[in-house]
Design an enzyme around this catalytic site. Structure first.
Site, PDB file in Angstrom:
ATOM      1  N   LYS A 121       0.824  -1.221   0.000  1.00  0.00           N
ATOM      2  CA  LYS A 121       0.000   0.000   0.000  1.00  0.00           C
ATOM      3  C   LYS A 121       0.852   1.264   0.000  1.00  0.00           C
ATOM      4  O   LYS A 121       0.456   2.272  -0.585  1.00  0.00           O
ATOM      5  CB  LYS A 121      -0.968   0.011   1.193  1.00  0.00           C
ATOM      6  CG  LYS A 121      -2.069  -1.011   1.026  1.00  0.00           C
ATOM      7  CD  LYS A 121      -3.272  -0.710   1.878  1.00  0.00           C
ATOM      8  CE  LYS A 121      -4.392  -1.690   1.557  1.00  0.00           C
ATOM      9  NZ  LYS A 121      -5.396  -1.791   2.584  1.00  0.00           N
ATOM     10  N   LYS A 223      -5.040 -11.287  -6.513  1.00  0.00           N
ATOM     11  CA  LYS A 223      -6.159 -11.419  -5.565  1.00  0.00           C
ATOM     12  C   LYS A 223      -7.369 -10.624  -6.055  1.00  0.00           C
ATOM     13  O   LYS A 223      -7.199  -9.534  -6.597  1.00  0.00           O
ATOM     14  CB  LYS A 223      -5.667 -10.860  -4.224  1.00  0.00           C
ATOM     15  CG  LYS A 223      -6.506 -11.189  -3.034  1.00  0.00           C
ATOM     16  CD  LYS A 223      -5.903 -10.574  -1.781  1.00  0.00           C
ATOM     17  CE  LYS A 223      -6.093  -9.078  -1.748  1.00  0.00           C
ATOM     18  NZ  LYS A 223      -5.831  -8.446  -0.441  1.00  0.00           N
ATOM     19  N   LYS A 226     -11.047  -4.898  -4.141  1.00  0.00           N
ATOM     20  CA  LYS A 226     -11.908  -3.736  -4.368  1.00  0.00           C
ATOM     21  C   LYS A 226     -11.209  -2.738  -5.272  1.00  0.00           C
ATOM     22  O   LYS A 226     -11.850  -1.928  -5.935  1.00  0.00           O
ATOM     23  CB  LYS A 226     -12.158  -3.014  -3.043  1.00  0.00           C
ATOM     24  CG  LYS A 226     -12.890  -3.823  -2.002  1.00  0.00           C
ATOM     25  CD  LYS A 226     -12.835  -3.130  -0.629  1.00  0.00           C
ATOM     26  CE  LYS A 226     -13.427  -4.011   0.438  1.00  0.00           C
ATOM     27  NZ  LYS A 226     -13.322  -3.484   1.791  1.00  0.00           N
TER      28      LYS A 226
HETATM   29  P1  TYM Z   1     -10.685  -6.114   4.403  1.00  0.00           P
HETATM   30  O1  TYM Z   1     -11.723  -5.090   4.687  1.00  0.00           O
HETATM   31  O2  TYM Z   1      -9.663  -5.801   3.350  1.00  0.00           O
HETATM   32  O3  TYM Z   1     -11.358  -7.476   4.011  1.00  0.00           O
HETATM   33  C1  TYM Z   1     -12.380  -8.048   4.795  1.00  0.00           C
HETATM   34  C2  TYM Z   1     -12.228  -9.555   4.844  1.00  0.00           C
HETATM   35  O4  TYM Z   1     -12.273 -10.103   3.514  1.00  0.00           O
HETATM   36  C3  TYM Z   1     -11.150 -10.959   3.313  1.00  0.00           C
HETATM   37  N1  TYM Z   1     -10.752 -10.905   1.902  1.00  0.00           N
HETATM   38  C4  TYM Z   1     -10.601 -11.979   1.122  1.00  0.00           C
HETATM   39  N2  TYM Z   1     -10.758 -13.296   1.371  1.00  0.00           N
HETATM   40  C5  TYM Z   1     -10.556 -14.149   0.346  1.00  0.00           C
HETATM   41  N3  TYM Z   1     -10.201 -13.751  -0.905  1.00  0.00           N
HETATM   42  C6  TYM Z   1     -10.032 -12.444  -1.197  1.00  0.00           C
HETATM   43  N4  TYM Z   1      -9.717 -12.060  -2.438  1.00  0.00           N
HETATM   44  C7  TYM Z   1     -10.243 -11.494  -0.158  1.00  0.00           C
HETATM   45  N5  TYM Z   1     -10.170 -10.132  -0.094  1.00  0.00           N
HETATM   46  C8  TYM Z   1     -10.491  -9.796   1.170  1.00  0.00           C
HETATM   47  C9  TYM Z   1     -10.068 -10.391   4.224  1.00  0.00           C
HETATM   48  O5  TYM Z   1      -9.075 -11.342   4.505  1.00  0.00           O
HETATM   49  C10 TYM Z   1     -10.876  -9.996   5.430  1.00  0.00           C
HETATM   50  O6  TYM Z   1     -11.089 -11.118   6.274  1.00  0.00           O
HETATM   51  N6  TYM Z   1      -7.405  -5.570   8.134  1.00  0.00           N
HETATM   52  C11 TYM Z   1      -8.700  -6.108   7.778  1.00  0.00           C
HETATM   53  C12 TYM Z   1      -9.842  -5.593   8.610  1.00  0.00           C
HETATM   54  C13 TYM Z   1      -9.639  -5.692  10.082  1.00  0.00           C
HETATM   55  C14 TYM Z   1      -9.754  -6.870  10.857  1.00  0.00           C
HETATM   56  C15 TYM Z   1      -9.518  -6.469  12.198  1.00  0.00           C
HETATM   57  C16 TYM Z   1     -10.026  -8.209  10.536  1.00  0.00           C
HETATM   58  C17 TYM Z   1      -9.350  -4.669  10.933  1.00  0.00           C
HETATM   59  N7  TYM Z   1      -9.288  -5.142  12.219  1.00  0.00           N
HETATM   60  C18 TYM Z   1      -9.544  -7.404  13.239  1.00  0.00           C
HETATM   61  C19 TYM Z   1     -10.046  -9.118  11.593  1.00  0.00           C
HETATM   62  C20 TYM Z   1      -9.814  -8.721  12.919  1.00  0.00           C
HETATM   63  C21 TYM Z   1      -8.997  -5.750   6.337  1.00  0.00           C
HETATM   64  O7  TYM Z   1      -8.496  -4.764   5.817  1.00  0.00           O
HETATM   65  O8  TYM Z   1      -9.937  -6.532   5.745  1.00  0.00           O
END
Ligand code: TYM
Length: 361
Positions: A121, A223, A226
């Site tokens: 990022k 991957k 978004k």
């Molecule tokens: P975020 O918002 O990017 O994504 C949310 C969840 O979706 C999963 N994910 C995927 N799983 C499979 N294939 C993909 N292509 C894919 N893209 C996204 C992510 O692994 C995630 O589970 N840092 C985290 C948010 C967060 C969080 C936390 C999660 C903040 N605090 C505490 C768990 C516990 C994030 O940016 O997810």
């Protein structure tokens, strides 16, 4: 929440979160939301819309409040029960940011610099990345540990952050071991072969199933995300039946039929991705998908996948629209969840104040 577990062990508690940035897609659904829904039957769960996280890459958002409501609406549309689970947005509970500050002082800069998500990022100009982007994993650790949560369902891309969460918990437990013992706040847990005492649990990531890393429909080596400029690369949770079917029809594949054995998917990233998606949507093993479709052409497999995806996803999209049309209901869910989460977080932070030596009474 039940308090049935013995007091000298951590009560099993699930926590996870999703950022309110952009549309949710199939990767988010299969990697996270579908698992959240399954876990509500077996565990106490806290599901958060992590709005503070979304400030780390971009500070100003046109519609952060609506995006936050949209993720909450998606949680509800997927079937999460707001009475049974705690559903809220992160910024309502200031203890997340407070504990993150303490973790900023526990974690080392070197740990943060090694995070692949930070490197991706921040890009080449790291000096110009926000301090928040660097400290992001500290806030994520605080999200989880302010509830002393034990299990975290996420996609594969979050694995490194969860390892860091364990490192932070372990360092806090070690650095403050005497204070933790003196306050009587220690909880026994197993770490490898040993039984140790600590204040924060070493959280277990739950990264299981056939679609822990859903790939782009246009390029099986990237991957699904978004931020991909091509909308054809992903299925959005808001897509209608026509859009879902069209994107699957246009998904990149290779000219070979599906293999008769799972091993035959090796080196065929696009085929492997579509088989994984089918398996996860149908809640069956990839072996079973291959047993059913092995030897068949994509011209047979894609329509079956499209039909399954429409059957599973289109009702979620329409339910999301229905729920999102009533923002005051969504706000009331988040408010109620925030109050319940806040009470739990406050309990943890009182103890953290005692352990660290912050005068609060
Ligand atoms: P975020 O918002 O990017 O994504 C949310 C969840 O979706 C999963 N994910 C995927 N799983 C499979 N294939 C993909 N292509 C894919 N893209 C996204 C992510 O692994 C995630 O589970 N840092 C985290 C948010 C967060 C969080 C936390 C999660 C903040 N605090 C505490 C768990 C516990 C994030 O940016 O997810």
């Amino acid at each position: 929440m039940n308090d049935a577990a013995p007091t000298n062990e951590f009560r099993q508690l699930v926590f996870s979160g999703v950022q309110p940035t952009g549309n949710l897609h199939l990767g988010n659904y299969l990697g996270a939301l579908q698992k959240f829904v399954a876990l509500q039957d077996t565990h106490d769960c806290i599901y958060c819309v992590v709005d503070l996280h979304s400030l780390t890459a971009t500070l100003m958002h046109d519609d952060l409040m609506d995006q936050t409501r949209a993720i909450a609406a998606a949680y509800l549309a997927c079937g999460l029960d707001p009475k049974k689970n705690i559903i809220f947005n992160q910024s309502r509970v200031p203890q997340h940011a407070e504990l993150a500050w303490i973790f900023n002082c526990v974690a080392r800069i070197g740990w943060m610099n090694r995070m692949t998500q930070f490197k991706d990022k921040a890009g080449k100009d790291r000096e110009n990345a926000s301090l928040g982007l660097l400290a992001y994993p500290s806030l994520m650790a605080a999200d989880i540990l302010v509830y002393r949560a034990t299990h975290v369902p996420v996609g594969e891309d979050q694995k490194q952050h969860l390892e860091l969460t364990r490192d932070i918990a372990q360092k806090f437990n070690n650095d403050f071991s005497e204070r933790i013992a003196a306050c009587g706040y220690g909880v026994e847990m197993e770490v490898g072969e040993e039984r140790v005492n600590g204040f924060f649990p070493l959280t277990e990531p739950l990264i299981e199933g056939s679609a822990t890393r859903v790939m782009s429909l246009r390029d099986g080596t990237k991957k699904m995300s978004k931020s991909d400029p091509s909308d054809l690369s992903r299925i959005n949770l808001t897509d209608d039946a026509d859009a879902i079917a069209r994107k699957i029809r246009k998904a990149k594949t290779d000219p070979e039929p599906l293999p008769g054995e799972l091993e035959g998917l090796t080196g065929r990233a696009e085929a492997e991705n579509l088989v994984g998606i089918y398996a996860a949507l149908a809640e069956m093993s990839r072996e079973k998908v291959i047993a059913e479709f092995g030897g068949r052409q994509f011209s047979d497999f894609k329509p079956a996948l499209a039909e399954l995806a429409v059957e599973k996803l289109a009702p979620i999209a329409s339910e999301m629209r229905r729920i999102a049309a009533d923002p005051s209901y969504v706000d009331s869910v988040l408010r109620d969840g925030g109050e319940r989460a806040g009470a739990l977080a406050e309990e943890t932070m009182k103890k953290v104040h005692d352990i660290v030596g912050l005068l609060a009474n």
